[in-house]
Design a protein around this motif. Sequence first.
Motif, PDB file in Angstrom:
ATOM      1  N   GLU A 118      32.414  42.068  40.228  1.00 38.43           N
ATOM      2  CA  GLU A 118      32.929  42.840  39.168  1.00 38.43           C
ATOM      3  C   GLU A 118      34.210  42.390  38.587  1.00 38.43           C
ATOM      4  N   SER A 119      35.063  41.557  39.234  1.00 35.90           N
ATOM      5  CA  SER A 119      36.246  41.228  38.646  1.00 35.90           C
ATOM      6  C   SER A 119      36.466  39.913  38.591  1.00 35.90           C
ATOM      7  N   GLY A 120      35.681  38.810  39.348  1.00 39.83           N
ATOM      8  CA  GLY A 120      35.767  37.501  39.053  1.00 39.83           C
ATOM      9  C   GLY A 120      36.494  36.790  40.221  1.00 39.83           C
ATOM     10  N   PHE A 121      37.482  37.568  41.012  1.00 36.29           N
ATOM     11  CA  PHE A 121      38.226  37.125  41.863  1.00 36.29           C
ATOM     12  C   PHE A 121      37.586  37.071  43.256  1.00 36.29           C
ATOM     13  N   GLU A 122      37.902  36.118  43.854  1.00 37.48           N
ATOM     14  CA  GLU A 122      37.565  35.817  45.363  1.00 37.48           C
ATOM     15  C   GLU A 122      38.736  36.535  46.348  1.00 37.48           C
ATOM     16  N   ALA A 123      38.272  37.214  47.388  1.00 38.01           N
ATOM     17  CA  ALA A 123      39.211  38.007  48.050  1.00 38.01           C
ATOM     18  C   ALA A 123      39.069  37.971  49.741  1.00 38.01           C
ATOM     19  N   LYS A 124      39.835  38.195  50.492  1.00 36.93           N
ATOM     20  CA  LYS A 124      39.710  38.570  51.879  1.00 36.93           C
ATOM     21  C   LYS A 124      40.228  39.921  52.141  1.00 36.93           C
ATOM     22  N   VAL A 125      39.574  40.430  53.279  1.00 35.65           N
ATOM     23  CA  VAL A 125      39.669  41.887  53.721  1.00 35.65           C
ATOM     24  C   VAL A 125      40.903  41.801  54.690  1.00 35.65           C
ATOM     25  N   GLY A 156      41.568  33.652  45.473  1.00 34.84           N
ATOM     26  CA  GLY A 156      41.019  32.588  44.386  1.00 34.84           C
ATOM     27  C   GLY A 156      40.338  33.503  43.281  1.00 34.84           C
ATOM     28  N   GLY A 157      39.751  32.468  42.491  1.00 32.69           N
ATOM     29  CA  GLY A 157      38.989  32.966  41.318  1.00 32.69           C
ATOM     30  C   GLY A 157      39.693  33.281  40.064  1.00 32.69           C
ATOM     31  N   ARG A 158      39.349  34.197  39.225  1.00 32.08           N
ATOM     32  CA  ARG A 158      39.965  34.355  37.968  1.00 32.08           C
ATOM     33  C   ARG A 158      39.323  35.572  37.180  1.00 32.08           C
TER      34      ARG A 158
END
Length: 206
Positions: A118-125, A156-158
């Motif tokens: 939904e946002s393009g960003f990579e994430a960790k919990v 990461g990501g954008r």
Amino acid sequence: MDAPLKWLNWAKQIQGIAQTGLAYTKDVYDKERYEQLRALSLEIMEQYTDVESSKLVELFAGESGYATPKVDIRGVVIQDGRVLLVREKGDGEWSLPGGWADLLLSPSEIAVKEIREESGFEAKVLRLLAVMDNQKHNPPAPYHVYKMFIHCEITGGRAQEGVETSGVRFFGENELPQLSRSRNTEEQVKLMFDLLKNPERVPVID
């Protein structure tokens, strides 16, 4: 409970009884009665909402097995004092990235997936912030939902719009846009800010 909303809870209770009964009954006549109850619950919903019949069947009376609440996962990213929100194409309003829990994926995996899609960003919990009952905190809905708010960190990501989103932005606590209140209310988003400002607080379960 407010009198105008009693019909909604009655309809959901009738639907729950019918769904659970259909899951366990072996008697053909009982099955017919439970089908009648399910049809009655749909008739009530059609009478008092503007949701089309086919959508009601899909969301409100299309499930089988023991009746339980749905699970909605929301990824909470707050960076430099600003929260990540996405604009929903469905209503043009903003929400924390998230959606229904998927089979075979853990809550953490869903939070990461929804943020990416939904946002393009990579994430960790990082940690669980809250589990909230939509009946207590969100506008009336034809289904019962437990909402899980999970703190995540961008890795990461954008910023990039997704299939279901038309905007990606960070907002300060006091500059929140029009929120998609069935997904998350202003009170819920501000609670996330407070929980992250005070990391000694335990997760909210309500």
